[in-house]
Motif scaffolding. Structure first.
Motif, mmCIF file in Angstrom:
data_model
loop_
_atom_site.group_PDB
_atom_site.id
_atom_site.type_symbol
_atom_site.label_atom_id
_atom_site.label_comp_id
_atom_site.label_asym_id
_atom_site.label_seq_id
_atom_site.Cartn_x
_atom_site.Cartn_y
_atom_site.Cartn_z
ATOM 1 N N PRO A 1 0.830 -1.199 0.000
ATOM 2 C CA PRO A 1 0.000 0.000 0.000
ATOM 3 C C PRO A 1 0.873 1.260 0.000
ATOM 4 C CG PRO A 1 -0.719 -1.541 1.704
ATOM 5 C CD PRO A 1 0.569 -2.061 1.144
ATOM 6 N N GLU A 2 0.336 2.362 -0.536
ATOM 7 C CA GLU A 2 1.099 3.592 -0.682
ATOM 8 C C GLU A 2 1.701 4.071 0.633
ATOM 9 O OE1 GLU A 2 0.747 8.056 -2.595
ATOM 10 O OE2 GLU A 2 -1.064 6.851 -2.379
ATOM 11 N N GLN A 3 0.962 3.967 1.716
ATOM 12 C CA GLN A 3 1.466 4.411 3.022
ATOM 13 C C GLN A 3 2.746 3.665 3.401
ATOM 14 O OE1 GLN A 3 -1.346 3.860 6.209
ATOM 15 N NE2 GLN A 3 -0.028 4.808 7.727
ATOM 16 N N LYS A 4 2.776 2.380 3.152
ATOM 17 C CA LYS A 4 3.965 1.580 3.476
ATOM 18 C C LYS A 4 5.126 1.929 2.543
ATOM 19 C CE LYS A 4 1.858 -1.887 6.086
ATOM 20 N NZ LYS A 4 1.973 -1.486 7.440
ATOM 21 N N ARG A 5 4.827 2.195 1.263
ATOM 22 C CA ARG A 5 5.888 2.585 0.328
ATOM 23 C C ARG A 5 6.501 3.925 0.733
ATOM 24 N NH1 ARG A 5 3.241 2.936 -4.942
ATOM 25 N NH2 ARG A 5 1.296 2.707 -3.828
ATOM 26 N N ARG B 1 11.036 7.035 3.266
ATOM 27 C CA ARG B 1 11.622 7.791 4.386
ATOM 28 C C ARG B 1 12.769 7.006 5.019
ATOM 29 N NH1 ARG B 1 6.112 8.891 5.042
ATOM 30 N NH2 ARG B 1 5.926 7.284 6.621
ATOM 31 N N SER B 2 12.606 5.700 5.124
ATOM 32 C CA SER B 2 13.646 4.854 5.699
ATOM 33 C C SER B 2 14.902 4.853 4.823
ATOM 34 C CB SER B 2 13.110 3.429 5.849
ATOM 35 O OG SER B 2 14.114 2.561 6.278
ATOM 36 N N ALA B 3 14.727 4.773 3.511
ATOM 37 C CA ALA B 3 15.873 4.792 2.586
ATOM 38 C C ALA B 3 16.628 6.105 2.705
ATOM 39 C CB ALA B 3 15.392 4.573 1.152
ATOM 40 N N LYS B 4 15.899 7.222 2.801
ATOM 41 C CA LYS B 4 16.555 8.528 2.940
ATOM 42 C C LYS B 4 17.287 8.622 4.274
ATOM 43 C CE LYS B 4 13.772 11.892 2.342
ATOM 44 N NZ LYS B 4 12.958 13.062 2.008
ATOM 45 N N ALA B 5 16.676 8.118 5.333
ATOM 46 C CA ALA B 5 17.315 8.171 6.650
ATOM 47 C C ALA B 5 18.581 7.317 6.676
ATOM 48 C CB ALA B 5 16.337 7.710 7.730
ATOM 49 N N TYR B 6 18.538 6.143 6.043
ATOM 50 C CA TYR B 6 19.700 5.259 6.026
ATOM 51 C C TYR B 6 20.847 5.901 5.243
ATOM 52 C CZ TYR B 6 22.633 1.161 5.461
ATOM 53 O OH TYR B 6 23.691 0.302 5.465
ATOM 54 N N ARG B 7 20.530 6.485 4.095
ATOM 55 C CA ARG B 7 21.573 7.170 3.325
ATOM 56 C C ARG B 7 22.160 8.315 4.146
ATOM 57 N NH1 ARG B 7 22.789 8.534 -2.559
ATOM 58 N NH2 ARG B 7 23.912 10.486 -2.392
ATOM 59 N N GLY B 8 21.297 9.079 4.808
ATOM 60 C CA GLY B 8 21.770 10.181 5.643
ATOM 61 C C GLY B 8 22.684 9.698 6.752
ATOM 62 N N ALA B 9 22.340 8.569 7.370
ATOM 63 C CA ALA B 9 23.169 8.020 8.450
ATOM 64 C C ALA B 9 24.539 7.600 7.916
ATOM 65 C CB ALA B 9 22.464 6.836 9.104
ATOM 66 N N PHE C 1 19.568 9.283 -6.569
ATOM 67 C CA PHE C 1 19.058 8.384 -5.533
ATOM 68 C C PHE C 1 17.553 8.581 -5.340
ATOM 69 C CE2 PHE C 1 17.933 8.582 -0.953
ATOM 70 C CZ PHE C 1 17.904 7.224 -0.673
ATOM 71 N N ILE C 2 17.128 9.842 -5.187
ATOM 72 C CA ILE C 2 15.710 10.135 -4.979
ATOM 73 C C ILE C 2 14.896 9.666 -6.171
ATOM 74 C CG2 ILE C 2 14.006 12.006 -4.745
ATOM 75 C CD1 ILE C 2 15.587 11.397 -2.170
ATOM 76 N N LYS C 3 15.364 9.956 -7.383
ATOM 77 C CA LYS C 3 14.635 9.533 -8.584
ATOM 78 C C LYS C 3 14.529 8.017 -8.654
ATOM 79 C CE LYS C 3 14.341 9.932 -13.591
ATOM 80 N NZ LYS C 3 13.240 9.034 -13.537
ATOM 81 N N ARG C 4 15.638 7.335 -8.394
ATOM 82 C CA ARG C 4 15.631 5.866 -8.472
ATOM 83 C C ARG C 4 14.661 5.266 -7.471
ATOM 84 N NH1 ARG C 4 18.025 2.167 -5.498
ATOM 85 N NH2 ARG C 4 19.456 3.622 -4.509
ATOM 86 N N VAL C 5 14.726 5.713 -6.231
ATOM 87 C CA VAL C 5 13.877 5.134 -5.181
ATOM 88 C C VAL C 5 12.394 5.431 -5.442
ATOM 89 C CG1 VAL C 5 13.351 5.127 -2.721
ATOM 90 C CG2 VAL C 5 15.722 5.088 -3.487
ATOM 91 N N THR C 6 12.075 6.672 -5.823
ATOM 92 C CA THR C 6 10.658 6.991 -6.086
ATOM 93 C C THR C 6 10.151 6.233 -7.311
ATOM 94 O OG1 THR C 6 11.277 9.016 -7.272
ATOM 95 C CG2 THR C 6 10.677 9.249 -4.954
ATOM 96 N N ASP C 7 10.996 6.067 -8.330
ATOM 97 C CA ASP C 7 10.579 5.265 -9.497
ATOM 98 C C ASP C 7 10.353 3.807 -9.097
ATOM 99 O OD1 ASP C 7 10.789 7.507 -11.103
ATOM 100 O OD2 ASP C 7 12.631 6.855 -12.107
ATOM 101 N N GLU C 8 11.269 3.252 -8.335
ATOM 102 C CA GLU C 8 11.147 1.851 -7.931
ATOM 103 C C GLU C 8 9.914 1.617 -7.051
ATOM 104 O OE1 GLU C 8 14.921 0.805 -6.186
ATOM 105 O OE2 GLU C 8 15.928 0.833 -8.120
ATOM 106 N N LEU C 9 9.599 2.601 -6.202
ATOM 107 C CA LEU C 9 8.443 2.463 -5.310
ATOM 108 C C LEU C 9 7.151 2.964 -5.954
ATOM 109 C CD1 LEU C 9 10.014 3.536 -1.912
ATOM 110 C CD2 LEU C 9 9.283 1.238 -2.574
ATOM 111 N N GLU C 10 7.274 3.539 -7.138
ATOM 112 C CA GLU C 10 6.131 4.106 -7.862
ATOM 113 C C GLU C 10 5.376 5.114 -7.004
ATOM 114 O OE1 GLU C 10 3.876 0.790 -9.433
ATOM 115 O OE2 GLU C 10 5.357 0.466 -11.013
ATOM 116 N N ILE C 11 6.137 6.053 -6.429
ATOM 117 C CA ILE C 11 5.512 7.138 -5.666
ATOM 118 C C ILE C 11 5.944 8.479 -6.238
ATOM 119 C CG2 ILE C 11 5.147 5.904 -3.520
ATOM 120 C CD1 ILE C 11 7.726 7.104 -2.442
#
Length: 76
Positions: free
Chosen positions: A34-38, A43-51, A66-76
């Motif tokens: 579901p979109e909420q989980k994606r 947010r988790s991917a961004k936090a991990y990269r930031g860490a 990175f942002i483009k790849r993750v949003t494309d992969e998650l379709e958000i």
């Protein structure tokens, strides 16, 4: 302990920086969630990269890519 700013102009990086070149984790397998989980995974991917960056790692993949790849992969 002093914090280091890892945003360097013109790609300049400290000589001691460790660059991570990939392969990058794929989030495509989570498209069915579901979109909420994606969004939570995004947010988790961004936090991990930031860490990692806070710990001194430098990514060869730009933040914008990175942002483009993750949003494309998650379709958000």
């Amino acid at each position: 302990m002093t914090q280091t700013n890892l945003t360097h102009p013109a790609g300049l990086r400290p000589a001691t920086a460790v660059t991570i070149a990939g392969p990058w984790p794929s989030y495509a397998q989570f498209r069915h969630l579901p979109e909420q989980k994606r969004w939570a995974l995004y947010r988790s991917a961004k936090a991990y990269r930031g860490a990692l960056e806070d710990a001194g790692f430098v990514m060869s993949e730009s933040y914008d890519a990175f942002i483009k790849r993750v949003t494309d992969e998650l379709e958000i």
